[in-house]
Design a protein around this motif. Structure first.
Motif, PDB file in Angstrom:
ATOM      1  N   VAL A  20       0.806  -1.227   0.000  1.00 54.02           N
ATOM      2  CA  VAL A  20       0.000   0.000   0.000  1.00 54.02           C
ATOM      3  C   VAL A  20       0.840   1.277   0.000  1.00 54.02           C
ATOM      4  O   VAL A  20       0.274   2.366  -0.035  1.00 54.02           O
ATOM      5  N   GLN A  21       2.147   1.160   0.034  1.00 53.36           N
ATOM      6  CA  GLN A  21       2.996   2.347  -0.037  1.00 53.36           C
ATOM      7  C   GLN A  21       3.803   2.305  -1.327  1.00 53.36           C
ATOM      8  O   GLN A  21       4.285   1.247  -1.741  1.00 53.36           O
ATOM      9  N   GLY A  22       3.921   3.459  -1.976  1.00 53.70           N
ATOM     10  CA  GLY A  22       4.697   3.554  -3.207  1.00 53.70           C
ATOM     11  C   GLY A  22       3.982   3.026  -4.435  1.00 53.70           C
ATOM     12  O   GLY A  22       4.616   2.767  -5.455  1.00 53.70           O
ATOM     13  N   VAL A  23       2.667   2.857  -4.340  1.00 54.14           N
ATOM     14  CA  VAL A  23       1.901   2.283  -5.461  1.00 54.14           C
ATOM     15  C   VAL A  23       0.687   3.134  -5.837  1.00 54.14           C
ATOM     16  O   VAL A  23      -0.175   2.687  -6.577  1.00 54.14           O
ATOM     17  N   GLY A  24       0.601   4.357  -5.314  1.00 50.37           N
ATOM     18  CA  GLY A  24      -0.520   5.242  -5.631  1.00 50.37           C
ATOM     19  C   GLY A  24      -1.753   5.023  -4.779  1.00 50.37           C
ATOM     20  O   GLY A  24      -2.831   5.532  -5.097  1.00 50.37           O
ATOM     21  N   TYR A  25      -1.600   4.292  -3.687  1.00 49.07           N
ATOM     22  CA  TYR A  25      -2.762   3.978  -2.846  1.00 49.07           C
ATOM     23  C   TYR A  25      -3.355   5.227  -2.192  1.00 49.07           C
ATOM     24  O   TYR A  25      -4.577   5.385  -2.159  1.00 49.07           O
ATOM     25  N   ARG A  26      -2.526   6.134  -1.697  1.00 44.81           N
ATOM     26  CA  ARG A  26      -3.071   7.335  -1.047  1.00 44.81           C
ATOM     27  C   ARG A  26      -3.893   8.165  -2.025  1.00 44.81           C
ATOM     28  O   ARG A  26      -4.962   8.660  -1.668  1.00 44.81           O
ATOM     29  N   GLN A  27      -3.429   8.285  -3.257  1.00 47.29           N
ATOM     30  CA  GLN A  27      -4.191   9.026  -4.261  1.00 47.29           C
ATOM     31  C   GLN A  27      -5.502   8.315  -4.566  1.00 47.29           C
ATOM     32  O   GLN A  27      -6.549   8.936  -4.705  1.00 47.29           O
ATOM     33  N   PHE A  28      -5.457   6.991  -4.671  1.00 46.16           N
ATOM     34  CA  PHE A  28      -6.663   6.193  -4.904  1.00 46.16           C
ATOM     35  C   PHE A  28      -7.682   6.437  -3.792  1.00 46.16           C
ATOM     36  O   PHE A  28      -8.862   6.672  -4.047  1.00 46.16           O
ATOM     37  N   VAL A  29      -7.219   6.395  -2.538  1.00 42.38           N
ATOM     38  CA  VAL A  29      -8.089   6.622  -1.385  1.00 42.38           C
ATOM     39  C   VAL A  29      -8.681   8.030  -1.437  1.00 42.38           C
ATOM     40  O   VAL A  29      -9.872   8.228  -1.184  1.00 42.38           O
ATOM     41  N   SER A  30      -7.852   9.009  -1.775  1.00 44.46           N
ATOM     42  CA  SER A  30      -8.315  10.393  -1.848  1.00 44.46           C
ATOM     43  C   SER A  30      -9.432  10.551  -2.876  1.00 44.46           C
ATOM     44  O   SER A  30     -10.441  11.216  -2.602  1.00 44.46           O
ATOM     45  N   VAL A  31      -9.292   9.949  -4.039  1.00 39.01           N
ATOM     46  CA  VAL A  31     -10.333  10.022  -5.066  1.00 39.01           C
ATOM     47  C   VAL A  31     -11.624   9.372  -4.556  1.00 39.01           C
ATOM     48  O   VAL A  31     -12.717   9.932  -4.727  1.00 39.01           O
ATOM     49  N   CYS A  32     -11.511   8.219  -3.921  1.00 39.63           N
ATOM     50  CA  CYS A  32     -12.695   7.545  -3.364  1.00 39.63           C
ATOM     51  C   CYS A  32     -13.386   8.433  -2.330  1.00 39.63           C
ATOM     52  O   CYS A  32     -14.619   8.540  -2.316  1.00 39.63           O
ATOM     53  N   ALA A  33     -12.600   9.071  -1.468  1.00 38.58           N
ATOM     54  CA  ALA A  33     -13.165   9.945  -0.433  1.00 38.58           C
ATOM     55  C   ALA A  33     -13.879  11.139  -1.059  1.00 38.58           C
ATOM     56  O   ALA A  33     -15.004  11.473  -0.662  1.00 38.58           O
ATOM     57  N   HIS A  34     -13.236  11.769  -2.025  1.00 36.83           N
ATOM     58  CA  HIS A  34     -13.856  12.921  -2.692  1.00 36.83           C
ATOM     59  C   HIS A  34     -15.156  12.509  -3.386  1.00 36.83           C
ATOM     60  O   HIS A  34     -16.154  13.235  -3.317  1.00 36.83           O
ATOM     61  N   ASN A  35     -15.154  11.352  -4.028  1.00 38.21           N
ATOM     62  CA  ASN A  35     -16.346  10.879  -4.734  1.00 38.21           C
ATOM     63  C   ASN A  35     -17.513  10.601  -3.796  1.00 38.21           C
ATOM     64  O   ASN A  35     -18.662  10.564  -4.237  1.00 38.21           O
ATOM     65  N   HIS A  36     -17.233  10.378  -2.518  1.00 33.66           N
ATOM     66  CA  HIS A  36     -18.287  10.072  -1.544  1.00 33.66           C
ATOM     67  C   HIS A  36     -18.530  11.216  -0.568  1.00 33.66           C
ATOM     68  O   HIS A  36     -19.233  11.054   0.431  1.00 33.66           O
ATOM     69  N   GLY A  37     -17.934  12.374  -0.833  1.00 32.89           N
ATOM     70  CA  GLY A  37     -18.180  13.553   0.001  1.00 32.89           C
ATOM     71  C   GLY A  37     -17.630  13.453   1.405  1.00 32.89           C
ATOM     72  O   GLY A  37     -18.164  14.075   2.325  1.00 32.89           O
ATOM     73  N   LEU A  38     -16.553  12.687   1.578  1.00 32.16           N
ATOM     74  CA  LEU A  38     -15.984  12.492   2.909  1.00 32.16           C
ATOM     75  C   LEU A  38     -14.901  13.524   3.199  1.00 32.16           C
ATOM     76  O   LEU A  38     -14.278  14.067   2.289  1.00 32.16           O
ATOM     77  N   HIS A  39     -14.675  13.773   4.467  1.00 35.56           N
ATOM     78  CA  HIS A  39     -13.630  14.679   4.936  1.00 35.56           C
ATOM     79  C   HIS A  39     -12.645  13.867   5.758  1.00 35.56           C
ATOM     80  O   HIS A  39     -13.040  12.926   6.450  1.00 35.56           O
ATOM     81  N   GLY A  40     -11.348  14.231   5.696  1.00 33.08           N
ATOM     82  CA  GLY A  40     -10.359  13.535   6.496  1.00 33.08           C
ATOM     83  C   GLY A  40      -8.977  13.570   5.890  1.00 33.08           C
ATOM     84  O   GLY A  40      -8.635  14.483   5.136  1.00 33.08           O
ATOM     85  N   THR A  41      -8.184  12.540   6.192  1.00 32.25           N
ATOM     86  CA  THR A  41      -6.797  12.465   5.737  1.00 32.25           C
ATOM     87  C   THR A  41      -6.415  11.019   5.433  1.00 32.25           C
ATOM     88  O   THR A  41      -7.039  10.077   5.919  1.00 32.25           O
ATOM     89  N   VAL A  42      -5.342  10.883   4.657  1.00 29.18           N
ATOM     90  CA  VAL A  42      -4.714   9.583   4.425  1.00 29.18           C
ATOM     91  C   VAL A  42      -3.207   9.815   4.480  1.00 29.18           C
ATOM     92  O   VAL A  42      -2.708  10.806   3.962  1.00 29.18           O
ATOM     93  N   GLN A  43      -2.497   8.902   5.160  1.00 29.68           N
ATOM     94  CA  GLN A  43      -1.050   9.072   5.274  1.00 29.68           C
ATOM     95  C   GLN A  43      -0.337   7.738   5.435  1.00 29.68           C
ATOM     96  O   GLN A  43      -0.899   6.788   5.995  1.00 29.68           O
ATOM     97  N   ASN A  44       0.900   7.690   4.914  1.00 27.37           N
ATOM     98  CA  ASN A  44       1.755   6.532   5.126  1.00 27.37           C
ATOM     99  C   ASN A  44       2.208   6.516   6.573  1.00 27.37           C
ATOM    100  O   ASN A  44       2.492   7.565   7.152  1.00 27.37           O
ATOM    101  N   MET A  45       2.320   5.312   7.121  1.00 29.65           N
ATOM    102  CA  MET A  45       2.798   5.152   8.486  1.00 29.65           C
ATOM    103  C   MET A  45       4.182   4.508   8.458  1.00 29.65           C
ATOM    104  O   MET A  45       4.524   3.792   7.507  1.00 29.65           O
TER     105      MET A  45
END
Length: 91
Positions: free
Chosen positions: A12-37
């Protein structure tokens, strides 16, 4: 409004997962953050309606995405805090 904290493990790191999650969140009207740990996982904090969060939690498994391989997801839910305006990728 509800809050979900999700921790995804796998490839899930270095493969575009955070961007994928961000698009999903925007498409569903969600607020928040995504970050590598530091341990290689990705933490997602999302706030919105229960229906939107349920669909979002299903989508962020990223089934069918060629580079992303989520092999585990820990999810905790609680009341929204309203601290987020929009959805952001943390670097």
């Amino acid at each position: 409004m509800m809050r979900a904290t999700l921790v995804a493990t796998g490839k899930v790191q270095g493969v575009g997962y955070r961007q994928f999650v961000s698009v999903c969140a925007h498409n569903h009207g969600l607020h928040g953050t995504v970050q590598n740990m530091p341990d290689g996982s990705v933490q997602i904090i999302a706030e919105g309606s229960l229906a939107a969060l349920d669909e979002f939690a299903r989508l962020v498994w990223a089934h069918g995405e060629p580079e992303i391989l989520v092999d585990g997801m820990q999810i905790t839910q609680g009341e929204a805090t309203g601290e987020f305006k929009g959805f952001w990728v943390k670097w």
